[in-house]
Design an enzyme around this catalytic site. Structure first.
Site, PDB file in Angstrom:
ATOM      1  N   ASP A   6       0.843  -1.197   0.000  1.00 61.97           N
ATOM      2  CA  ASP A   6       0.000   0.000   0.000  1.00 61.97           C
ATOM      3  C   ASP A   6       0.877   1.245   0.000  1.00 61.97           C
ATOM      4  OD1 ASP A   6      -2.886   1.219   0.794  1.00 61.97           O
ATOM      5  OD2 ASP A   6      -1.312   2.255   1.920  1.00 61.97           O
ATOM      6  N   TYR A  33       2.951  10.272  -0.509  1.00 63.55           N
ATOM      7  CA  TYR A  33       4.071   9.792   0.310  1.00 63.55           C
ATOM      8  C   TYR A  33       5.416  10.109  -0.346  1.00 63.55           C
ATOM      9  CZ  TYR A  33       0.466   6.768   2.455  1.00 63.55           C
ATOM     10  OH  TYR A  33      -0.662   6.267   3.055  1.00 63.55           O
ATOM     11  N   LYS A  56      -2.684   5.983  -4.264  1.00 61.27           N
ATOM     12  CA  LYS A  56      -3.770   6.924  -3.960  1.00 61.27           C
ATOM     13  C   LYS A  56      -3.563   8.280  -4.609  1.00 61.27           C
ATOM     14  CE  LYS A  56      -3.897   4.788   0.630  1.00 61.27           C
ATOM     15  NZ  LYS A  56      -2.458   4.423   0.666  1.00 61.27           N
ATOM     16  N   HIS A 110      -7.543   9.512  -1.941  1.00 60.08           N
ATOM     17  CA  HIS A 110      -6.893   9.457  -0.630  1.00 60.08           C
ATOM     18  C   HIS A 110      -7.754  10.047   0.489  1.00 60.08           C
ATOM     19  CE1 HIS A 110      -2.574   9.353   1.179  1.00 60.08           C
ATOM     20  NE2 HIS A 110      -3.472   9.039   2.080  1.00 60.08           N
TER      21      HIS A 110
END
Length: 338
Positions: free
Chosen positions: A64, A69, A94, A125
């Protein structure tokens, strides 16, 4: 008395409602590896890459990640170098709110950075749209999440993108999504879920809609203003874990999976990665104790302590421009709704 249950590598998979040309019904592994580094755009790439490779070699088949990120390229490199066949791995990424105005473009960036051929699940997200430079907007914002969903639907081609879903949605935001009309229902809803925020009502709602719940921070996290994790430090939970021969964290993961929920624990320590995929089956009485832990210890929302998603707007604390009522977390009296 010690429990007769012993930790075993979890190979359980749950049905997944996505369109597929295969005669085999799509599924998702019950345990995956999370790749959030605790800050956006972190450069701790070597540790993360090694963690992912070790996880895949230890039996994990779900990874994931997310565009926000800043590590999609690292995730992709680890998958390619692991030697594990791509078709054995489920990859989730996401879409962040700053890209809501250009979903196809955002998807292409994720596909390029991951460079693993295709994405199994691409999630919204958060439901909150943001300006291109991160400007927050009042509910529902522009473009609203239901329009973003229509853009996601158009991106599903069964080749580069296999399925779509949402993250951090509630009964309220999911309800609005369905009211506006969907051609493809969300395959998953990834949310904060642990014994102090068990989301009983939300999980029930998602089950009724055929949406698989994925849990982040299943082992708990910092209670706002304390710097402590009350789940891992609780005496009763520690005692239950001891009887099964596992850590309190693995106890928490086992509890969620036994409820039919996918978990995605994050760790950079190889021994912890191996430990987190070895779950136990809890006895009914212990499940009940864990289900009731929030009433005994006190409820907690970890998202309240995540600095990067909180903004001051006109002197009010908001979650990327929205109130907790807008999110569907609470009613106007402050009662939890999920």
């Amino acid at each position: 008395m010690a429990s007769s249950a012993r930790p075993e590598v979890c190979t359980k998979r749950f049905p997944l409602n996505i369109r597929s040309q295969s005669t085999t019904k799509p599924t998702i592994p019950a345990v995956g590896l999370g790749t959030w580094q605790g800050q956006f755009g972190t450069d701790a790439t070597t540790s993360l890459k090694n963690s992912i490779i070790h996880a895949l070699h230890s039996g994990y088949r779900l990874i994931d990640t997310a565009q926000s990120y800043g590590v999609e390229s690292v995730v992709g490199a680890a998958i390619r170098e692991s030697g594990v066949p791509r078709d054995e791995i489920t990859v989730i990424s996401k879409l962040w709110g700053t890209s809501f105005h250009d979903v196809p473009g955002a998807l292409e960036r994720s596909l390029r950075d991951l460079d693993v051929g295709y994405i199994d699940l691409y999630l919204m997200h958060w439901p909150n749209p943001m300006g291109k430079h991160g400007e927050v907007q009042a509910y529902p914002g522009s473009p609203p999440f239901w329009e973003v969903w229509k853009s996601l639907e158009r991106c599903v081609d069964g080749e580069k993108l296999r399925g779509i879903g949402v993250s951090n949605f509630t009964q309220k935001t999911l309800g609005v999504l369905f009211e506006k009309g969907v051609e493809i229902a969300p395959a998953v809803n990834e949310v904060e879920l642990h014994v102090l925020n068990p989301n009983f009502e939300l999980v029930k709602y998602c089950e009724e809609k055929g949406i698989q719940v994925v849990s982040w921070s299943t082992m708990g996290g910092e209670r706002l203003g304390t710097g402590k994790n009350p789940i891992l430090e609780d005496g009763e939970l520690r005692e239950i874990a001891k009887r099964y021969g596992v850590s309190t964290g693995v106890l928490s993961l086992s509890w969620a999976v036994q409820r039919g929920i996918v978990v995605i624990p994050k760790s950079s320590k190889h021994e912890r990665i191996e430990e987190n995929v070895r779950l136990v089956t809890l006895e009914e009485g212990d499940m009940a104790k864990m289900n009731n832990a929030g009433g005994r210890i006190g409820k907690m929302r970890i998202a309240d302590a995540i600095e990067g998603i909180h903004y001051k707007v006109d002197g009010r604390n908001t979650l990327m421009g929205w109130s907790k009522v807008d999110m569907g977390w609470e009613d106007k009296e402050g009662n939890w709704l999920v």
